[in-house]
Design an enzyme around this catalytic site. Sequence first.
Site, PDB file in Angstrom:
ATOM      1  CE1 TYR A   1      20.682 -44.153 -16.087  1.00  0.00           C
ATOM      2  CE2 TYR A   1      21.469 -44.862 -13.935  1.00  0.00           C
ATOM      3  CZ  TYR A   1      20.689 -45.065 -15.057  1.00  0.00           C
ATOM      4  OH  TYR A   1      19.922 -46.198 -15.141  1.00  0.00           O
TER       5      TYR A   1
ATOM      6  CB  CYS B   1      27.321 -19.206 -17.648  1.00  0.00           C
ATOM      7  SG  CYS B   1      28.895 -18.787 -18.350  1.00  0.00           S
TER       8      CYS B   1
HETATM    9  N1  LLP Z   1      15.104 -50.972 -16.137  1.00  0.00           N
HETATM   10  C1  LLP Z   1      14.267 -49.962 -16.457  1.00  0.00           C
HETATM   11  C2  LLP Z   1      12.999 -50.270 -17.088  1.00  0.00           C
HETATM   12  C3  LLP Z   1      14.617 -48.639 -16.172  1.00  0.00           C
HETATM   13  O1  LLP Z   1      13.784 -47.658 -16.472  1.00  0.00           O
HETATM   14  C4  LLP Z   1      15.867 -48.379 -15.554  1.00  0.00           C
HETATM   15  C5  LLP Z   1      16.272 -47.009 -15.244  1.00  0.00           C
HETATM   16  C6  LLP Z   1      16.713 -49.443 -15.263  1.00  0.00           C
HETATM   17  C7  LLP Z   1      16.297 -50.735 -15.563  1.00  0.00           C
HETATM   18  C8  LLP Z   1      18.070 -49.263 -14.650  1.00  0.00           C
HETATM   19  O2  LLP Z   1      18.037 -48.650 -13.399  1.00  0.00           O
HETATM   20  P1  LLP Z   1      19.380 -48.597 -12.511  1.00  0.00           P
HETATM   21  O3  LLP Z   1      19.704 -50.011 -12.082  1.00  0.00           O
HETATM   22  O4  LLP Z   1      20.472 -48.040 -13.357  1.00  0.00           O
HETATM   23  O5  LLP Z   1      19.035 -47.695 -11.385  1.00  0.00           O
HETATM   24  N2  LLP Z   1      19.145 -40.713 -14.561  1.00  0.00           N
HETATM   25  C9  LLP Z   1      18.794 -41.218 -13.264  1.00  0.00           C
HETATM   26  C10 LLP Z   1      18.370 -42.655 -13.315  1.00  0.00           C
HETATM   27  C11 LLP Z   1      17.218 -42.902 -14.264  1.00  0.00           C
HETATM   28  C12 LLP Z   1      16.884 -44.367 -14.332  1.00  0.00           C
HETATM   29  C13 LLP Z   1      15.905 -44.627 -15.398  1.00  0.00           C
HETATM   30  N3  LLP Z   1      15.576 -46.000 -15.549  1.00  0.00           N
HETATM   31  C14 LLP Z   1      19.990 -41.039 -12.332  1.00  0.00           C
HETATM   32  O6  LLP Z   1      21.012 -40.516 -12.758  1.00  0.00           O
HETATM   33  O7  LLP Z   1      19.922 -41.393 -11.162  1.00  0.00           O
END
Ligand code: LLP
Length: 463
Positions: A421, A391
């Site tokens: 995510y 909604c």
């Molecule tokens: N290391 C640290 C300290 C982090 O804070 C993060 C992600 C990663 C590694 C991994 O990042 P990746 O490789 O997955 O981009 N919810 C958001 C993304 C938030 C990421 C937070 N930290 C989205 O859906 O795009």
Amino acid sequence: MSRSAHPAGPRHADVLTEGHYSAPAADLNVLDEKVWSRTVTRDADGALTVGGIGVARLAEEFGTPAYFLDESDFRARCRAWSEAFGPDADVFYAGKAFLSRAVVRWLQEEGLHLDVCSGGELTTALDAGMSAERIAFHGNNKTVAEIERAVEAGVGRIVLDSFQEIVRVAHIARSHGVRQRVQIRVTVGVEAHTHEFIATAHEDQKFGIALADGQAAEAVRRALGLDSLELIGIHSHIGSQIFDMAGFEVSARRVVQLLAEVRDEHGVELPEIDLGGGLGIAYTSDDDPREPHEIAKALSDIVTRECESAGLRTPRISVEPGRAIVGPTAFTLYEVGTIKPLEGLRTYVSVDGGMSDNIRTALYDAEYSVALVSRTSDAEPMLVRVVGKHCESGDIVVKDAFLPADLAPGDLIAVPATGAYCRSMASNYNHALRPPVVAVRDGEARVIVRRETEEDLLRLDVG
Ligand code: LLP
């Protein structure tokens, strides 16, 4: 359900002039391998298969909406990352992207390490048998109880995020009679974006300790002065869904500068640096992600070069990819429900899930692709917006895409690259039942996270 054609929606030619999206692919039946997991293909009848199993069977057995995770692709990506970085580096999978006990076992089997950022992720990792020394514990506000659990379990490193936390972790380690290995997370003054980076306003955020004004150097001073902490290195994570390596290069350079300052002041060469995660993936055909070996080479070249010029031994590098490992390995399968053509605008295609299983479009304006997967179609492309059943008018899964104009209720459509995510950020909004994650491999499919039930909802509601 009926598969009869609904009244034709607006044709792309009517609205393409708005120019907010790419033109439709020449053939909507062709699955762009950039955005689909590796074992995805169409069978002789035109239906999508993953791990050798067709979507009709998957939908019948596991229902929709559901996430289907290509296990061999996940494992292949783990191997590609660890081979690219080699034996002198460590790859930590960022569990926040998606974590389950099965995933933890795959990581162990493929030789990866794991980054957790909450007590819940830590519990999942330990429960599935992850060796504690392969775990890094992150977070800007770890609770005392979480730190105690991490120290008691013997995690390989705790990444310190504030001055208060340096003292807190030192105190807890001392009271457990432990010398805890730690890194200090610094903010390097790089704000990374998808295709660019800008150095602005970077101190204005909740993570890490700024390099600017000597704050990170002061944090190192304090950590080195505490016997119950073993400072093993410096950590930097500059952002997410990044394609441009320039931001990582600046980050690496600044972290190495800090290592040189620490050596000059304390006579200590910190042995490790962690450059975080954040590497981008292809959500649509317009995205061009780098391969792990290119990323590994770019990062190790810059660290080696900077260390040579500072006269430092090259530290052991670690990285923390989450999205780049799990993101491309899964798709979400939906059944098409109501189809509503809005003359001169677009056609709204409603599916049986929505923002409760993919909040990223609403939250980040994220772009996704979508395909009709229960069959092929020769109908002309129709501009659609794929929306959920919640909604809320912002309940959009795919903002702008093209699907065949003969799309009908009961068709199955799939949104690729939803491994990261999506389940991990899923909600019960409108008391939606969070979908299952089904691992598919070599002709076998098994539930690794089951679908929520109405009993689950009522169990939490204690009246
Ligand atoms: N290391 C640290 C300290 C982090 O804070 C993060 C992600 C990663 C590694 C991994 O990042 P990746 O490789 O997955 O981009 N919810 C958001 C993304 C938030 C990421 C937070 N930290 C989205 O859906 O795009």
